[in-house]
Scaffold this motif. Structure first.
Motif, PDB file in Angstrom:
ATOM      1  N   CYS A   9       0.916   6.374   0.649  1.00  0.00           N
ATOM      2  CA  CYS A   9       1.543   5.068   0.441  1.00  0.00           C
ATOM      3  C   CYS A   9       0.672   3.989   1.076  1.00  0.00           C
ATOM      4  O   CYS A   9       0.441   3.991   2.285  1.00  0.00           O
ATOM      5  CB  CYS A   9       2.938   5.068   1.048  1.00  0.00           C
ATOM      6  SG  CYS A   9       3.770   3.479   0.945  1.00  0.00           S
ATOM      7  N   ARG A  10       0.197   3.074   0.251  1.00  0.00           N
ATOM      8  CA  ARG A  10      -0.717   2.034   0.760  1.00  0.00           C
ATOM      9  C   ARG A  10      -0.077   1.180   1.844  1.00  0.00           C
ATOM     10  O   ARG A  10      -0.695   0.876   2.861  1.00  0.00           O
ATOM     11  CB  ARG A  10      -1.162   1.142  -0.405  1.00  0.00           C
ATOM     12  CG  ARG A  10      -1.968   1.863  -1.481  1.00  0.00           C
ATOM     13  CD  ARG A  10      -2.444   0.891  -2.546  1.00  0.00           C
ATOM     14  NE  ARG A  10      -3.198   1.563  -3.588  1.00  0.00           N
ATOM     15  CZ  ARG A  10      -2.684   1.901  -4.767  1.00  0.00           C
ATOM     16  NH1 ARG A  10      -1.421   1.617  -5.039  1.00  0.00           N
ATOM     17  NH2 ARG A  10      -3.434   2.498  -5.669  1.00  0.00           N
ATOM     18  N   THR A  11       1.175   0.804   1.634  1.00  0.00           N
ATOM     19  CA  THR A  11       1.849  -0.064   2.592  1.00  0.00           C
ATOM     20  C   THR A  11       1.986   0.607   3.955  1.00  0.00           C
ATOM     21  O   THR A  11       1.708  -0.003   4.996  1.00  0.00           O
ATOM     22  CB  THR A  11       3.241  -0.452   2.061  1.00  0.00           C
ATOM     23  OG1 THR A  11       3.105  -1.103   0.803  1.00  0.00           O
ATOM     24  CG2 THR A  11       3.948  -1.377   3.038  1.00  0.00           C
ATOM     25  N   SER A  12       2.426   1.868   3.965  1.00  0.00           N
ATOM     26  CA  SER A  12       2.637   2.582   5.231  1.00  0.00           C
ATOM     27  C   SER A  12       1.357   2.662   6.044  1.00  0.00           C
ATOM     28  O   SER A  12       1.337   2.351   7.242  1.00  0.00           O
ATOM     29  CB  SER A  12       3.166   3.997   4.950  1.00  0.00           C
ATOM     30  OG  SER A  12       4.431   3.942   4.347  1.00  0.00           O
ATOM     31  N   TRP A  13       0.281   3.053   5.377  1.00  0.00           N
ATOM     32  CA  TRP A  13      -0.970   3.231   6.120  1.00  0.00           C
ATOM     33  C   TRP A  13      -1.576   1.904   6.532  1.00  0.00           C
ATOM     34  O   TRP A  13      -2.287   1.826   7.546  1.00  0.00           O
ATOM     35  CB  TRP A  13      -1.947   4.079   5.302  1.00  0.00           C
ATOM     36  CG  TRP A  13      -1.517   5.508   5.242  1.00  0.00           C
ATOM     37  CD1 TRP A  13      -0.772   6.101   4.273  1.00  0.00           C
ATOM     38  CD2 TRP A  13      -1.754   6.513   6.229  1.00  0.00           C
ATOM     39  NE1 TRP A  13      -0.543   7.416   4.592  1.00  0.00           N
ATOM     40  CE2 TRP A  13      -1.139   7.705   5.777  1.00  0.00           C
ATOM     41  CE3 TRP A  13      -2.430   6.528   7.437  1.00  0.00           C
ATOM     42  CZ2 TRP A  13      -1.167   8.892   6.511  1.00  0.00           C
ATOM     43  CZ3 TRP A  13      -2.482   7.721   8.170  1.00  0.00           C
ATOM     44  CH2 TRP A  13      -1.854   8.878   7.695  1.00  0.00           C
TER      45      TRP A  13
END
Length: 218
Positions: free
Chosen positions: A47-51
């Motif tokens: 997940c781009r947002t999480s990382w």
């Protein structure tokens, strides 16, 4: 509050803490290898947002620890943050979801508040405390996922992260609560995730092996 320092004598020598710091950093790198391999081969879509959020929080934590005088334990923290940023960069091209979502605005506001308190009070511990609090809240979701879908996460990387966090604790020179807080936070987080994986596999009655698993990370 955060200016209070409690340093108790321990048996670790500077050479021992340096060795623990190096070992924790190496183990962290070993733990990230399966993640990177899975992303490159298309078996994982982080997940781009999480990382992105974890990368920002990690950088704040590194700056806070450095300001507070961390020594060999910075090797462990640096490896953690470096691996997190690498995963985010790979996620830009191989991940899923938006790079930034509206729900993450609150996280960034909280992180900014911690930095503001640092600037006003000259105490980096405030920023570190906010970072740890946000990280723990985010970890609850990962633990829940690990329990509900234990085959979606490989055990080896998390076990390596857990061991590296233990070595990270040992790499702190003295019993300073501020310097110990970050590796202890990660030790608790990784213990929870590994425990959730074990409990989930027992509850679901599945015998997991690395060869049978096709993990997806988020």
């Amino acid at each position: 509050m955060f200016s209070l320092r409690v340093t108790m004598p321990i048996d670790a020598t500077p050479q021992a803490t340096a060795m623990f710091g190096l070992a924790s950093g190496l183990l962290t790198c070993v733990g990230f290898i399966p993640y990177v391999r899975a992303i490159v081969t298309g078996r994982a879509r982080p997940c781009r947002t999480s990382w992105l959020i974890w990368s920002i929080l990690g950088v704040i934590a590194i700056a806070s620890l450095r300001q507070e005088g961390a020594g060999p334990s910075l090797i462990f923290a640096g490896a953690q943050v470096g691996g997190t940023i690498l995963v985010f960069l790979l996620a830009i091209g191989h991940g899923r979801g938006a790079t930034f979502a509206r729900r993450d605005i609150g996280v960034l506001i909280a992180a900014a508040a911690g930095l503001g308190l640092w600037a006003v009070t000259s105490q980096a511990g405030w920023a570190l405390a906010v970072t740890i609090a946000i990280g723990l809240l985010g970890g609850i979701g990962t633990m829940a996922k690990a329990y509900r879908a234990p085959n979606s996460e490989p055990m080896l990387p998390w076990a390596a992260f857990l061991a590296s966090a233990g070595l990270g604790v040992a790499s702190v020179d003295g019993a300073d609560p501020i310097l110990l807080s970050y590796p202890l936070y990660l030790l608790a987080l990784y213990s929870g995730i590994v425990g959730a994986l074990i409990a989930g596999r027992r509850a679901h009655g599945r015998r997991w092996t690395e060869a049978q698993t096709r993990p997806t990370y988020s």
